[in-house]
Structure formats: structure tokens, C-alpha cells
Design a protein around this motif. Sequence first.
Motif, PDB file in Angstrom:
ATOM      1  N   VAL A   1       0.849  -1.186   0.000  1.00 35.56           N
ATOM      2  CA  VAL A   1       0.000   0.000   0.000  1.00 35.56           C
ATOM      3  C   VAL A   1       0.887   1.240   0.000  1.00 35.56           C
ATOM      4  O   VAL A   1       0.610   2.228  -0.674  1.00 35.56           O
ATOM      5  CB  VAL A   1      -0.935  -0.007   1.217  1.00 35.56           C
ATOM      6  N   ALA A   2       1.974   1.173   0.767  1.00 34.13           N
ATOM      7  CA  ALA A   2       2.905   2.308   0.844  1.00 34.13           C
ATOM      8  C   ALA A   2       4.209   1.843   1.457  1.00 34.13           C
ATOM      9  O   ALA A   2       4.240   0.927   2.288  1.00 34.13           O
ATOM     10  CB  ALA A   2       2.314   3.439   1.672  1.00 34.13           C
TER      11      ALA A   2
ATOM     12  N   SER B   1       6.425  -2.155  -8.446  1.00 34.31           N
ATOM     13  CA  SER B   1       5.305  -1.976  -7.522  1.00 34.31           C
ATOM     14  C   SER B   1       4.064  -1.470  -8.271  1.00 34.31           C
ATOM     15  O   SER B   1       4.112  -0.479  -9.000  1.00 34.31           O
ATOM     16  CB  SER B   1       5.677  -0.990  -6.410  1.00 34.31           C
ATOM     17  N   LYS B   2       2.957  -2.151  -8.096  1.00 32.26           N
ATOM     18  CA  LYS B   2       1.763  -1.909  -8.907  1.00 32.26           C
ATOM     19  C   LYS B   2       1.212  -0.506  -8.749  1.00 32.26           C
ATOM     20  O   LYS B   2       0.680   0.073  -9.702  1.00 32.26           O
ATOM     21  CB  LYS B   2       0.698  -2.948  -8.545  1.00 32.26           C
ATOM     22  N   VAL B   3       1.320   0.063  -7.549  1.00 33.50           N
ATOM     23  CA  VAL B   3       0.690   1.367  -7.301  1.00 33.50           C
ATOM     24  C   VAL B   3       1.354   2.492  -8.085  1.00 33.50           C
ATOM     25  O   VAL B   3       0.791   3.575  -8.217  1.00 33.50           O
ATOM     26  CB  VAL B   3       0.693   1.721  -5.798  1.00 33.50           C
ATOM     27  N   HIS B   4       2.561   2.243  -8.620  1.00 30.75           N
ATOM     28  CA  HIS B   4       3.245   3.278  -9.388  1.00 30.75           C
ATOM     29  C   HIS B   4       2.845   3.289 -10.865  1.00 30.75           C
ATOM     30  O   HIS B   4       3.156   4.242 -11.580  1.00 30.75           O
ATOM     31  CB  HIS B   4       4.763   3.099  -9.287  1.00 30.75           C
ATOM     32  N   PHE B   5       2.167   2.239 -11.302  1.00 33.14           N
ATOM     33  CA  PHE B   5       1.867   2.109 -12.728  1.00 33.14           C
ATOM     34  C   PHE B   5       0.378   1.971 -13.032  1.00 33.14           C
ATOM     35  O   PHE B   5      -0.104   2.500 -14.038  1.00 33.14           O
ATOM     36  CB  PHE B   5       2.597   0.899 -13.303  1.00 33.14           C
ATOM     37  N   ASP B   6      -0.339   1.242 -12.181  1.00 35.35           N
ATOM     38  CA  ASP B   6      -1.729   0.885 -12.463  1.00 35.35           C
ATOM     39  C   ASP B   6      -2.669   1.875 -11.783  1.00 35.35           C
ATOM     40  O   ASP B   6      -2.879   1.828 -10.574  1.00 35.35           O
ATOM     41  CB  ASP B   6      -1.984  -0.537 -11.970  1.00 35.35           C
ATOM     42  N   ALA B   7      -3.255   2.770 -12.586  1.00 31.16           N
ATOM     43  CA  ALA B   7      -4.118   3.819 -12.031  1.00 31.16           C
ATOM     44  C   ALA B   7      -5.434   3.267 -11.499  1.00 31.16           C
ATOM     45  O   ALA B   7      -6.154   3.978 -10.795  1.00 31.16           O
ATOM     46  CB  ALA B   7      -4.391   4.883 -13.088  1.00 31.16           C
TER      47      ALA B   7
ATOM     48  N   LEU C   1      -5.721   0.927  -9.312  1.00 31.25           N
ATOM     49  CA  LEU C   1      -5.545   0.380  -7.969  1.00 31.25           C
ATOM     50  C   LEU C   1      -5.950   1.349  -6.868  1.00 31.25           C
ATOM     51  O   LEU C   1      -6.086   0.958  -5.713  1.00 31.25           O
ATOM     52  CB  LEU C   1      -4.100  -0.053  -7.763  1.00 31.25           C
ATOM     53  N   ARG C   2      -6.122   2.614  -7.219  1.00 31.80           N
ATOM     54  CA  ARG C   2      -6.532   3.611  -6.234  1.00 31.80           C
ATOM     55  C   ARG C   2      -7.903   4.160  -6.596  1.00 31.80           C
ATOM     56  O   ARG C   2      -8.220   4.347  -7.776  1.00 31.80           O
ATOM     57  CB  ARG C   2      -5.519   4.763  -6.171  1.00 31.80           C
ATOM     58  N   ALA C   3      -8.696   4.450  -5.572  1.00 36.09           N
ATOM     59  CA  ALA C   3     -10.041   4.979  -5.814  1.00 36.09           C
ATOM     60  C   ALA C   3     -10.008   6.317  -6.534  1.00 36.09           C
ATOM     61  O   ALA C   3     -10.934   6.651  -7.287  1.00 36.09           O
ATOM     62  CB  ALA C   3     -10.788   5.110  -4.481  1.00 36.09           C
ATOM     63  N   ASP C   4      -8.929   7.093  -6.330  1.00 40.63           N
ATOM     64  CA  ASP C   4      -8.837   8.404  -6.979  1.00 40.63           C
ATOM     65  C   ASP C   4      -8.272   8.327  -8.395  1.00 40.63           C
ATOM     66  O   ASP C   4      -8.142   9.337  -9.081  1.00 40.63           O
ATOM     67  CB  ASP C   4      -8.007   9.377  -6.136  1.00 40.63           C
TER      68      ASP C   4
END
Length: 343
Positions: free
Chosen positions: A84-85, A228-234, A236-239
Motif C-alpha cells: 500500500v505504501a 510496484s503496482k501502485v506506481h503504474f496501475d491507475a 488500484l486507487r479509488a482516486d
Amino acid sequence: MAKTNPGRFFEDYTVGQQIQHAVPRTVTVGERALYHALYPARHALYSSDEFARGCGLPGAPLDDLAAFHIVFGKTVPDISLNAVANLGYGEGRWLKPAYPGDTLRARSTVIGLKQNSNGKTGVVYVRSEGLNQRDELVMSFCRWVMVKKRDVEAPAPETVVPDLAQAIAPGDLVIPEGLDFTSYDFALAGEAHRWSDYEIGEQIDHVDGVTIEDAEHMMATRLWQNTSKVHFDATLRADGQRLIYGGHVISLARALSFNGLANAQMIAGLNAGAHANPCFAGTTVHAWSEVLDKAETTAPGVGAIRLRLVARSGGEAFTLKDAAGRYLPHVLLDLDYWALIPL
């Protein structure tokens, strides 16, 4: 049978677990050029072979943080693919410079686990090491990461939180072999300020700012082979936003610190670090530093200076936390490190 790898989740880690990370990386002058293109990095020791030779080194090493990012990137598929972070750092030591032609690889040991109260995530503490082709340690650092659980019903492990040193003792800093600042060229370095010109408690506003864009961040993160997925896949985050890799902010702030700390040439120790608030594309980053400590070293003409480096997305310089001790919303990074500087 599935051949793809979904990555590790919180319940896949055990204290004492050792992980050898895949895909060694041979570095070239291309990494240096790209690093200097992605950030306004211009410390002379990393920009000029001739300047580095004048300081007793065989040539210009790879920037300390570039080497850090490469080793860090090796650990991501096994440690933080489902993060997550990335929360913080400690006990970081640069043990040997990396030069073009060196091959870097990484290994990690799990040193702590703590499930979060929501039962959906947990914090994984690891000590990661980077090695070169001669099996020499290049660096070592600890970090802790919030990782998703695969199964929220999985029982929580025994809580183990490692007791990390608040700071690297000056005597434990490793000075690169041959480093000698007695003939240091301040004119070529860009500033006249030396170790004796800085006072403990002094604060420096680095003035300049840089606006982060998605394209440069994604290029940098790919360069370090950070998956890390959160840096590429938009999605994955609600925003719908990609989270900017925290190391990108570190390198950007370090590069901005040149204005006022041009002679703080080499990073030797990482005492602590926190990504205080998330960063996204479109954010304009400014930085300021505070001198926390100073020490002499055994190397000729070389001093050590302990600095707090703060990256901010707005607000006033030299503001950090509220009355309750929480980071203010505009604080992106709070980094405590040792640098080597001419006496």
C-alpha cells in the motif's frame, strides 16, 4: 498450473526469512546520464571523472541514490509488489561506491512483522543488502512497508518490531577508499561553503522547485526496475492516480539541495526517513534542510555533516509537524542522512 507470480502478501512473511532477489543489474554510464536527466542532479563528484580523480577516486561513481534505487528496485517484486505504501527507512549505510561496469544484486532478511488493527494489511520490516560482482557489500538499509493481506481471516503473526538505531554513529560511517578532499576545487564544485561554514541548527531553504510529471516518474521507476503496482496501475486507487515512487521524491529533493549544499558530495549514511504524505503527478516539490550534527572523519580533508532533508508540496519552509506531532499535509518527505563534505 499458473506460471505467473502474484507477489507476496503479508501472511507470506516470517521473521528471519531470507530472500535472494532476482535479476542482477550491470550499470553503465547510461544510468548516470539518465539519472542526471530525470533529476537536476549536478554534484561535481558524480558529474566529472576528472573532479572525482582530483578527490582520490578512480573516477566518478554512480550517484549514491541511483545505486540505492537499483538495489531497492531488485527487492520490490519480493517485498513491496503488493504494498500500500513504503513507510520508512533506517540504519542505511553506503559501504562501497558503485562504478560503471559493476553488477549489483540484492538480498533481504525479514526482521519484523506487525499486523494493522484493520486486519487487512500489515507492516513488514526488512533489512536489504546490495552486493557487487565480487560479493562485496555496496550498501545495507532497513525499510518497512505496509502490505496487503491475501486473506483477511488469516491469523495475525506474533508482533515483532525491530529496535533500530536512531542514527548511524559517525565512527561507523564508511569513507570510500582513497577519498581525499585536501585539494578540493570549490570553484568547480559550484559553492565555497565547507564543513566549518555550517552550524548545527542552521536551516537552508533550497529555493528552487520542480513539478513532477507522470511520464518522468514512470520512466524513472522503470529505469530502477521497480515493479510496484501502485506506481503504474491507475485502477488500484479509488482516486485513479498513480502513486509517485518515494525514491523519486528523495532524489528530487537531494538534487534541489545542491543550492546551498553543493559540497555535501557523498551520502554515507541514512539515519531515518519517512514518506509523510503521498505524492502525485502535478505536485511541485520544494526542499529545505537543517544541519543536525557534524563530525570529523579519518579521511584527509573530509568531514561528515548530518542533515535533515524535507521535501514539501507547498506551505512554508521550515514547517514540519503540528502541535500533536503529526506531519503537516504539505510535507512529503522527512529524511535524516549523513553526507561527506570538505573540511
